[in-house]
Design a protein around this motif. Sequence first.
Motif, PDB file in Angstrom:
ATOM      1  N   MET A   1       0.818  -1.029   0.020  1.00  0.00           N
ATOM      2  CA  MET A   1       0.104  -0.197   0.041  1.00  0.00           C
ATOM      3  C   MET A   1       1.047   1.265   0.068  1.00  0.00           C
ATOM      4  SD  MET A   1      -2.899   1.181   2.873  1.00  0.00           S
ATOM      5  CE  MET A   1      -2.107   0.431   3.935  1.00  0.00           C
ATOM      6  N   ASN A   2       0.626   2.114  -0.857  1.00  0.00           N
ATOM      7  CA  ASN A   2       1.408   3.380  -0.852  1.00  0.00           C
ATOM      8  C   ASN A   2       1.001   4.354   0.147  1.00  0.00           C
ATOM      9  OD1 ASN A   2      -0.564   5.397  -1.624  1.00  0.00           O
ATOM     10  ND2 ASN A   2      -0.240   4.461  -3.797  1.00  0.00           N
ATOM     11  N   HIS A   3       1.894   5.363   0.561  1.00  0.00           N
ATOM     12  CA  HIS A   3       1.533   6.105   1.617  1.00  0.00           C
ATOM     13  C   HIS A   3       0.479   7.172   1.238  1.00  0.00           C
ATOM     14  CE1 HIS A   3       4.283   8.670  -1.155  1.00  0.00           C
ATOM     15  NE2 HIS A   3       3.637   9.692  -0.472  1.00  0.00           N
ATOM     16  N   TYR A   4      -0.133   7.324  -0.033  1.00  0.00           N
ATOM     17  CA  TYR A   4      -1.339   8.149  -0.188  1.00  0.00           C
ATOM     18  C   TYR A   4      -2.662   7.322   0.312  1.00  0.00           C
ATOM     19  CZ  TYR A   4       1.859  11.451  -2.656  1.00  0.00           C
ATOM     20  OH  TYR A   4       2.449  12.171  -3.042  1.00  0.00           O
ATOM     21  N   TRP A   5      -2.484   5.981   0.266  1.00  0.00           N
ATOM     22  CA  TRP A   5      -3.541   5.250   0.933  1.00  0.00           C
ATOM     23  C   TRP A   5      -3.250   5.391   2.275  1.00  0.00           C
ATOM     24  CZ3 TRP A   5      -7.919   4.091  -1.423  1.00  0.00           C
ATOM     25  CH2 TRP A   5      -8.068   4.150  -2.833  1.00  0.00           C
ATOM     26  N   ALA A   6      -2.277   5.283   2.841  1.00  0.00           N
ATOM     27  CA  ALA A   6      -2.033   5.214   4.332  1.00  0.00           C
ATOM     28  C   ALA A   6      -2.465   6.552   4.959  1.00  0.00           C
ATOM     29  CB  ALA A   6      -0.414   4.872   4.533  1.00  0.00           C
ATOM     30  N   LYS A   7      -2.384   7.573   4.126  1.00  0.00           N
ATOM     31  CA  LYS A   7      -2.639   9.020   4.731  1.00  0.00           C
ATOM     32  C   LYS A   7      -4.283   9.056   4.860  1.00  0.00           C
ATOM     33  CE  LYS A   7       1.519  11.313   3.514  1.00  0.00           C
ATOM     34  NZ  LYS A   7       1.999  12.411   2.714  1.00  0.00           N
ATOM     35  N   LEU A   8      -4.989   8.408   3.707  1.00  0.00           N
ATOM     36  CA  LEU A   8      -6.475   8.352   3.614  1.00  0.00           C
ATOM     37  C   LEU A   8      -6.615   7.570   4.819  1.00  0.00           C
ATOM     38  CD1 LEU A   8      -8.573   9.330   2.028  1.00  0.00           C
ATOM     39  CD2 LEU A   8      -8.506   6.917   0.732  1.00  0.00           C
TER      40      LEU A   8
ATOM     41  N   LEU B   1      -6.830  17.507  11.137  1.00  0.00           N
ATOM     42  CA  LEU B   1      -5.769  16.303  10.887  1.00  0.00           C
ATOM     43  C   LEU B   1      -6.692  15.609   9.791  1.00  0.00           C
ATOM     44  CD1 LEU B   1      -3.946  15.033  14.101  1.00  0.00           C
ATOM     45  CD2 LEU B   1      -2.874  16.500  12.145  1.00  0.00           C
ATOM     46  N   SER B   2      -7.965  15.139  10.051  1.00  0.00           N
ATOM     47  CA  SER B   2      -8.502  14.333   9.116  1.00  0.00           C
ATOM     48  C   SER B   2      -8.643  14.990   7.713  1.00  0.00           C
ATOM     49  CB  SER B   2     -10.035  13.763   9.666  1.00  0.00           C
ATOM     50  OG  SER B   2     -10.896  14.955   9.435  1.00  0.00           O
ATOM     51  N   PHE B   3      -9.110  16.130   7.666  1.00  0.00           N
ATOM     52  CA  PHE B   3      -9.324  16.883   6.399  1.00  0.00           C
ATOM     53  C   PHE B   3      -7.960  17.284   5.697  1.00  0.00           C
ATOM     54  CE2 PHE B   3     -13.640  17.590   7.932  1.00  0.00           C
ATOM     55  CZ  PHE B   3     -14.216  16.856   6.843  1.00  0.00           C
ATOM     56  N   TYR B   4      -6.774  17.508   6.435  1.00  0.00           N
ATOM     57  CA  TYR B   4      -5.534  17.902   6.061  1.00  0.00           C
ATOM     58  C   TYR B   4      -5.135  16.296   5.293  1.00  0.00           C
ATOM     59  CZ  TYR B   4      -0.514  18.553   5.639  1.00  0.00           C
ATOM     60  OH  TYR B   4       0.743  18.508   5.056  1.00  0.00           O
ATOM     61  N   LEU B   5      -5.163  15.165   6.003  1.00  0.00           N
ATOM     62  CA  LEU B   5      -4.699  14.052   5.374  1.00  0.00           C
ATOM     63  C   LEU B   5      -5.593  13.627   4.143  1.00  0.00           C
ATOM     64  CD1 LEU B   5      -4.038  12.178   8.737  1.00  0.00           C
ATOM     65  CD2 LEU B   5      -2.116  12.722   7.080  1.00  0.00           C
ATOM     66  N   LEU B   6      -6.929  13.798   4.164  1.00  0.00           N
ATOM     67  CA  LEU B   6      -7.601  13.779   3.092  1.00  0.00           C
ATOM     68  C   LEU B   6      -7.353  14.524   1.997  1.00  0.00           C
ATOM     69  CD1 LEU B   6     -10.282  12.622   1.401  1.00  0.00           C
ATOM     70  CD2 LEU B   6     -11.445  14.277   2.240  1.00  0.00           C
ATOM     71  N   ILE B   7      -6.995  15.587   1.979  1.00  0.00           N
ATOM     72  CA  ILE B   7      -6.368  16.514   0.812  1.00  0.00           C
ATOM     73  C   ILE B   7      -5.004  16.305   0.304  1.00  0.00           C
ATOM     74  CG2 ILE B   7      -5.562  19.075   0.722  1.00  0.00           C
ATOM     75  CD1 ILE B   7      -7.868  19.939   2.401  1.00  0.00           C
ATOM     76  N   ILE B   8      -4.159  15.996   1.214  1.00  0.00           N
ATOM     77  CA  ILE B   8      -3.069  15.395   0.884  1.00  0.00           C
ATOM     78  C   ILE B   8      -3.132  14.117  -0.080  1.00  0.00           C
ATOM     79  CG2 ILE B   8      -0.740  14.413   1.824  1.00  0.00           C
ATOM     80  CD1 ILE B   8      -0.961  17.511   1.971  1.00  0.00           C
TER      81      ILE B   8
ATOM     82  N   PRO C   1      -7.591   9.636  -7.076  1.00  0.00           N
ATOM     83  CA  PRO C   1      -8.829  10.484  -7.517  1.00  0.00           C
ATOM     84  C   PRO C   1      -9.744  10.939  -6.217  1.00  0.00           C
ATOM     85  CG  PRO C   1      -8.731   8.317  -8.648  1.00  0.00           C
ATOM     86  CD  PRO C   1      -7.659   8.365  -7.590  1.00  0.00           C
ATOM     87  N   VAL C   2     -10.028  12.219  -6.570  1.00  0.00           N
ATOM     88  CA  VAL C   2     -10.693  12.767  -5.488  1.00  0.00           C
ATOM     89  C   VAL C   2     -12.202  12.321  -5.191  1.00  0.00           C
ATOM     90  CG1 VAL C   2     -12.224  14.945  -4.926  1.00  0.00           C
ATOM     91  CG2 VAL C   2     -10.014  15.191  -6.002  1.00  0.00           C
ATOM     92  N   GLY C   3     -13.009  11.754  -6.132  1.00  0.00           N
ATOM     93  CA  GLY C   3     -14.072  10.850  -5.786  1.00  0.00           C
ATOM     94  C   GLY C   3     -13.869   9.681  -5.108  1.00  0.00           C
ATOM     95  N   THR C   4     -12.802   8.815  -5.372  1.00  0.00           N
ATOM     96  CA  THR C   4     -12.534   7.685  -4.858  1.00  0.00           C
ATOM     97  C   THR C   4     -12.105   7.825  -3.406  1.00  0.00           C
ATOM     98  OG1 THR C   4     -12.121   6.682  -6.784  1.00  0.00           O
ATOM     99  CG2 THR C   4     -11.124   5.522  -4.909  1.00  0.00           C
ATOM    100  N   ALA C   5     -11.030   9.051  -3.350  1.00  0.00           N
ATOM    101  CA  ALA C   5     -10.587   9.172  -1.791  1.00  0.00           C
ATOM    102  C   ALA C   5     -11.729   9.631  -0.799  1.00  0.00           C
ATOM    103  CB  ALA C   5      -9.508  10.403  -2.106  1.00  0.00           C
ATOM    104  N   TYR C   6     -12.551  10.527  -1.323  1.00  0.00           N
ATOM    105  CA  TYR C   6     -13.597  11.284  -0.494  1.00  0.00           C
ATOM    106  C   TYR C   6     -14.511   9.869  -0.186  1.00  0.00           C
ATOM    107  CZ  TYR C   6     -17.367  13.440   1.819  1.00  0.00           C
ATOM    108  OH  TYR C   6     -18.042  13.806   2.906  1.00  0.00           O
ATOM    109  N   ALA C   7     -15.130   8.969  -1.117  1.00  0.00           N
ATOM    110  CA  ALA C   7     -15.897   7.772  -0.811  1.00  0.00           C
ATOM    111  C   ALA C   7     -15.169   6.864   0.193  1.00  0.00           C
ATOM    112  CB  ALA C   7     -16.149   6.869  -2.161  1.00  0.00           C
ATOM    113  N   VAL C   8     -13.821   6.649   0.040  1.00  0.00           N
ATOM    114  CA  VAL C   8     -13.190   5.554   0.921  1.00  0.00           C
ATOM    115  C   VAL C   8     -13.187   6.287   2.357  1.00  0.00           C
ATOM    116  CG1 VAL C   8     -11.069   4.693   1.568  1.00  0.00           C
ATOM    117  CG2 VAL C   8     -12.026   4.408  -0.643  1.00  0.00           C
ATOM    118  N   PHE C   9     -12.812   7.708   2.452  1.00  0.00           N
ATOM    119  CA  PHE C   9     -12.989   8.726   3.728  1.00  0.00           C
ATOM    120  C   PHE C   9     -14.114   8.409   4.369  1.00  0.00           C
ATOM    121  CE2 PHE C   9     -13.455  12.943   5.415  1.00  0.00           C
ATOM    122  CZ  PHE C   9     -12.090  12.854   6.324  1.00  0.00           C
ATOM    123  N   ALA C  10     -15.074   8.795   3.611  1.00  0.00           N
ATOM    124  CA  ALA C  10     -16.401   8.786   4.358  1.00  0.00           C
ATOM    125  C   ALA C  10     -16.875   7.443   4.856  1.00  0.00           C
ATOM    126  CB  ALA C  10     -17.554   9.443   3.488  1.00  0.00           C
ATOM    127  N   GLY C  11     -16.798   6.284   3.823  1.00  0.00           N
ATOM    128  CA  GLY C  11     -17.168   5.237   4.235  1.00  0.00           C
ATOM    129  C   GLY C  11     -16.492   4.459   5.394  1.00  0.00           C
TER     130      GLY C  11
END
Length: 109
Positions: free
Chosen positions: A1-8, A40-47, A53-63
């Motif tokens: 898993m890359n670090h962007y998924w870890a941040k998410l 922290l939660s929104f900062y990590l989401l933005i990073i 992709p924004v849509g995927t990241a937000y769906a995973v974040f919210a889910g």
Amino acid sequence: MNHYWAKLLAGAFFEVIWVIGLKHASNVSTWLITVVAIFLSFYLLIISTQKLPVGTAYAVFAGLGTAGTVIAEFLFFGEPFDLVKMAFISLLLIGIVGLKLVTEEQGDK
């Protein structure tokens, strides 16, 4: 898993913290923890959206935030266990794993 998924994932963890904090904060220190968790939660989401992709990241974040909050209510706050609710949370988590499996990283912006 890359670090962007870890941040998410970390962002989703902090989302659970602040959602619980909004309900249970009762003094300055718990409100401070809640505010820091929101940041922290929104900062990590933005990073994480730098490569995801924004849509995927937000769906995973919210889910994950939703699933984590429901599970925390069962485990720590005496919410009665509901098999139907857990079935839907499981379905949500299956969808999140599916999004992870089919999502490719975006190139450098």
